[in-house]
Design a protein around this motif. Sequence first.
Motif, PDB file in Angstrom:
ATOM      1  N   ALA A   1     -11.220  -9.032  -0.886  1.00 18.47           N
ATOM      2  CA  ALA A   1     -11.694  -7.817  -0.220  1.00 18.47           C
ATOM      3  C   ALA A   1     -10.792  -7.438   0.951  1.00 18.47           C
ATOM      4  O   ALA A   1     -10.539  -6.252   1.182  1.00 18.47           O
ATOM      5  N   ILE A   2     -10.289  -8.422   1.677  1.00 19.76           N
ATOM      6  CA  ILE A   2      -9.384  -8.143   2.796  1.00 19.76           C
ATOM      7  C   ILE A   2      -8.087  -7.508   2.290  1.00 19.76           C
ATOM      8  O   ILE A   2      -7.592  -6.526   2.856  1.00 19.76           O
ATOM      9  N   VAL A   3      -7.536  -8.041   1.201  1.00 18.75           N
ATOM     10  CA  VAL A   3      -6.288  -7.503   0.650  1.00 18.75           C
ATOM     11  C   VAL A   3      -6.497  -6.084   0.129  1.00 18.75           C
ATOM     12  O   VAL A   3      -5.675  -5.191   0.357  1.00 18.75           O
ATOM     13  N   ILE A   4      -7.599  -5.847  -0.574  1.00 24.82           N
ATOM     14  CA  ILE A   4      -7.879  -4.509  -1.082  1.00 24.82           C
ATOM     15  C   ILE A   4      -8.099  -3.540   0.073  1.00 24.82           C
ATOM     16  O   ILE A   4      -7.602  -2.402   0.042  1.00 24.82           O
ATOM     17  N   ASN A   5      -8.807  -3.971   1.086  1.00 22.48           N
ATOM     18  CA  ASN A   5      -9.033  -3.136   2.269  1.00 22.48           C
ATOM     19  C   ASN A   5      -7.713  -2.766   2.932  1.00 22.48           C
ATOM     20  O   ASN A   5      -7.503  -1.623   3.337  1.00 22.48           O
ATOM     21  N   PHE A   6      -6.802  -3.735   3.030  1.00 21.55           N
ATOM     22  CA  PHE A   6      -5.487  -3.470   3.628  1.00 21.55           C
ATOM     23  C   PHE A   6      -4.697  -2.474   2.794  1.00 21.55           C
ATOM     24  O   PHE A   6      -4.063  -1.554   3.332  1.00 21.55           O
ATOM     25  N   GLY A   7      -4.707  -2.622   1.479  1.00 22.04           N
ATOM     26  CA  GLY A   7      -3.956  -1.711   0.607  1.00 22.04           C
ATOM     27  C   GLY A   7      -4.477  -0.286   0.679  1.00 22.04           C
ATOM     28  O   GLY A   7      -3.698   0.672   0.766  1.00 22.04           O
ATOM     29  N   ILE A   8      -5.783  -0.122   0.662  1.00 21.73           N
ATOM     30  CA  ILE A   8      -6.352   1.225   0.733  1.00 21.73           C
ATOM     31  C   ILE A   8      -6.146   1.819   2.123  1.00 21.73           C
ATOM     32  O   ILE A   8      -5.917   3.025   2.263  1.00 21.73           O
ATOM     33  N   THR A   9      -6.159   0.988   3.144  1.00 23.80           N
ATOM     34  CA  THR A   9      -5.872   1.471   4.499  1.00 23.80           C
ATOM     35  C   THR A   9      -4.440   1.995   4.579  1.00 23.80           C
ATOM     36  O   THR A   9      -4.192   3.050   5.174  1.00 23.80           O
ATOM     37  N   ALA A  10      -3.503   1.276   3.974  1.00 21.64           N
ATOM     38  CA  ALA A  10      -2.109   1.741   3.963  1.00 21.64           C
ATOM     39  C   ALA A  10      -1.994   3.071   3.216  1.00 21.64           C
ATOM     40  O   ALA A  10      -1.263   3.981   3.649  1.00 21.64           O
ATOM     41  N   LEU A  11      -2.689   3.202   2.103  1.00 19.63           N
ATOM     42  CA  LEU A  11      -2.663   4.457   1.355  1.00 19.63           C
ATOM     43  C   LEU A  11      -3.253   5.597   2.182  1.00 19.63           C
ATOM     44  O   LEU A  11      -2.678   6.696   2.235  1.00 19.63           O
ATOM     45  N   LEU A  12      -4.375   5.364   2.835  1.00 22.38           N
ATOM     46  CA  LEU A  12      -4.981   6.407   3.661  1.00 22.38           C
ATOM     47  C   LEU A  12      -4.082   6.777   4.840  1.00 22.38           C
ATOM     48  O   LEU A  12      -3.992   7.950   5.214  1.00 22.38           O
ATOM     49  N   LEU A  13      -3.416   5.789   5.438  1.00 21.48           N
ATOM     50  CA  LEU A  13      -2.485   6.106   6.526  1.00 21.48           C
ATOM     51  C   LEU A  13      -1.329   6.969   6.028  1.00 21.48           C
ATOM     52  O   LEU A  13      -0.887   7.891   6.726  1.00 21.48           O
ATOM     53  N   ALA A  14      -0.834   6.693   4.827  1.00 27.92           N
ATOM     54  CA  ALA A  14       0.229   7.520   4.255  1.00 27.92           C
ATOM     55  C   ALA A  14      -0.268   8.943   3.990  1.00 27.92           C
ATOM     56  O   ALA A  14       0.447   9.920   4.247  1.00 27.92           O
ATOM     57  N   LEU A  15      -1.489   9.069   3.500  1.00 25.46           N
ATOM     58  CA  LEU A  15      -2.058  10.400   3.270  1.00 25.46           C
ATOM     59  C   LEU A  15      -2.266  11.153   4.578  1.00 25.46           C
ATOM     60  O   LEU A  15      -2.006  12.357   4.655  1.00 25.46           O
ATOM     61  N   ILE A  16      -2.717  10.456   5.603  1.00 25.62           N
ATOM     62  CA  ILE A  16      -2.908  11.091   6.906  1.00 25.62           C
ATOM     63  C   ILE A  16      -1.574  11.577   7.453  1.00 25.62           C
ATOM     64  O   ILE A  16      -1.454  12.704   7.951  1.00 25.62           O
ATOM     65  N   TYR A  17      -0.538  10.748   7.359  1.00 25.09           N
ATOM     66  CA  TYR A  17       0.778  11.142   7.863  1.00 25.09           C
ATOM     67  C   TYR A  17       1.320  12.332   7.082  1.00 25.09           C
ATOM     68  O   TYR A  17       1.863  13.272   7.661  1.00 25.09           O
TER      69      TYR A  17
END
Length: 181
Positions: A78-94
Amino acid sequence: MSASLTLVIVMAVMYAAGVYVMLERSLTRVLIGFLLVGNATNLLIFIMSGRPGSSPIVNGASVTDMVDPIPQVLMLTAIVINFGITALLLALIYRSWWLAQLGDEGDTLTDEHATESADEADGAFRSSSDDDDAIAESLDEFERGDGATSDEDTVSSTADAAGRAGASARAASKKPQGDAR
């Protein structure tokens, strides 16, 4: 097993706040809400994992004292999946911020070389085969020993030789011709 009431309340508050924040339209708030829900899920798995015990790999412990490793593995996943989706959302925000800064131009930027003819573009951009040929020629010269390693080496070795020749000439002119004693 009795779960800690404090952890259950914290988990419930994190789920409620995360879902509430995720309902906003801002991508930053969606990211914060997703982080809250992800951490609340980790707390849920932690609460459901049971009481602490000994490691299941160590021999000599009774089976009743061993802890189940599956919840620990689920938390790591769950931590790894959370990190991956967080990175994707940060890329979308940028990316959305970047497109918002461009204004009416949007995603289509002007082409710098749109007005050039094909001959001008060929003159401006060398082909990669020219680079490969120049590199091969330079390596051949270096292996034969008849060339310097770079233009800077050629200039510095010429300047060093001229400096040494000038210094030796000045030293020879200042040397006394003979000793009178």
